[in-house]
Design a protein around this motif. Structure first.
Motif, PDB file in Angstrom:
ATOM      1  N   SER A   1       9.173   6.602   0.017  1.00  0.00           N
ATOM      2  CA  SER A   1       8.975   5.579  -1.089  1.00  0.00           C
ATOM      3  C   SER A   1       9.525   4.189  -0.706  1.00  0.00           C
ATOM      4  CB  SER A   1       9.569   6.025  -2.404  1.00  0.00           C
ATOM      5  OG  SER A   1       9.186   5.212  -3.514  1.00  0.00           O
TER       6      SER A   1
ATOM      7  N   LYS B   1       5.735   9.830   3.709  1.00  0.00           N
ATOM      8  CA  LYS B   1       5.632   8.287   3.428  1.00  0.00           C
ATOM      9  C   LYS B   1       6.527   8.060   2.402  1.00  0.00           C
ATOM     10  CE  LYS B   1       0.887   7.667   4.190  1.00  0.00           C
ATOM     11  NZ  LYS B   1      -0.418   6.980   3.861  1.00  0.00           N
TER      12      LYS B   1
ATOM     13  N   GLU C   1       1.122  -0.724  -5.016  1.00  0.00           N
ATOM     14  CA  GLU C   1       2.055  -0.923  -6.031  1.00  0.00           C
ATOM     15  C   GLU C   1       2.383  -2.301  -6.068  1.00  0.00           C
ATOM     16  OE1 GLU C   1       5.652   1.274  -5.252  1.00  0.00           O
ATOM     17  OE2 GLU C   1       4.754   3.194  -6.011  1.00  0.00           O
TER      18      GLU C   1
ATOM     19  N   VAL D   1       9.666  -1.969  -3.925  1.00  0.00           N
ATOM     20  CA  VAL D   1       8.655  -2.969  -3.898  1.00  0.00           C
ATOM     21  C   VAL D   1       9.329  -4.491  -4.169  1.00  0.00           C
ATOM     22  CG1 VAL D   1       6.794  -1.682  -4.140  1.00  0.00           C
ATOM     23  CG2 VAL D   1       7.916  -2.571  -5.864  1.00  0.00           C
TER      24      VAL D   1
ATOM     25  N   HIS E   1       8.480  10.126  -6.461  1.00  0.00           N
ATOM     26  CA  HIS E   1       7.852  10.332  -4.962  1.00  0.00           C
ATOM     27  C   HIS E   1       8.158  11.609  -4.619  1.00  0.00           C
ATOM     28  CE1 HIS E   1       7.393  10.078  -0.857  1.00  0.00           C
ATOM     29  NE2 HIS E   1       6.163   9.462  -1.171  1.00  0.00           N
TER      30      HIS E   1
ATOM     31  N   ARG F   1       0.895  -1.115   0.117  1.00  0.00           N
ATOM     32  CA  ARG F   1       0.016   0.202   0.000  1.00  0.00           C
ATOM     33  C   ARG F   1       0.872   1.215   0.115  1.00  0.00           C
ATOM     34  NH1 ARG F   1      -5.295   1.020   2.000  1.00  0.00           N
ATOM     35  NH2 ARG F   1      -5.395  -1.183   3.180  1.00  0.00           N
ATOM     36  N   VAL F   2       0.828   1.953  -0.690  1.00  0.00           N
ATOM     37  CA  VAL F   2       1.351   3.397  -1.207  1.00  0.00           C
ATOM     38  C   VAL F   2       0.483   4.708  -0.777  1.00  0.00           C
ATOM     39  CG1 VAL F   2       3.157   2.320  -2.580  1.00  0.00           C
ATOM     40  CG2 VAL F   2       1.127   3.535  -3.364  1.00  0.00           C
ATOM     41  N   GLN F   3      -0.615   4.475  -0.696  1.00  0.00           N
ATOM     42  CA  GLN F   3      -1.799   5.427  -0.451  1.00  0.00           C
ATOM     43  C   GLN F   3      -2.876   4.757   0.062  1.00  0.00           C
ATOM     44  OE1 GLN F   3      -1.961   9.122  -2.005  1.00  0.00           O
ATOM     45  NE2 GLN F   3       0.143   9.334  -2.095  1.00  0.00           N
TER      46      GLN F   3
END
Length: 96
Positions: free
Chosen positions: A87, A85, A40, A90, A81, A33-35
């Protein structure tokens, strides 16, 4: 390939809140989860199709929506980014 999964699930009802949790849990199986409603995921084409089918079976298409953005294998230069938060990489191990 890196894909970006975004979703909008109507949560005015209890069933909508349940769908939202199910969508998030399914996305967590495939990525990070990135937001709030953005993940991603590094997947191959088979995994992508499985994720699409799973999410399609969860949502109510009359009020919810899904978007899949394919950023490909050479995504490092496609993602920028800025802000809070930090980056995450991944494809690297996640150790907290």
């Amino acid at each position: 390939m890196l894909i970006l999964v975004t979703y909008d699930v109507q949560t005015v009802s209890a069933s909508g809140q349940k769908r939202l949790r199910k969508v998030a849990k399914k996305c967590e199986e495939y990525g990070v989860r990135v937001q709030n409603s953005v993940f991603e995921c590094v997947v191959d084409s088979t995994q992508l199709r499985q994720l699409e089918l799973s999410l399609e079976s969860i949502i109510d298409p009359s009020v919810d929506s899904l978007r899949f953005y394919r950023l490909g294998n050479n995504y490092e230069n496609k993602v920028k980014h800025i802000g809070a938060k930090p980056s995450l990489e991944v494809e690297k191990p996640l150790i907290f």
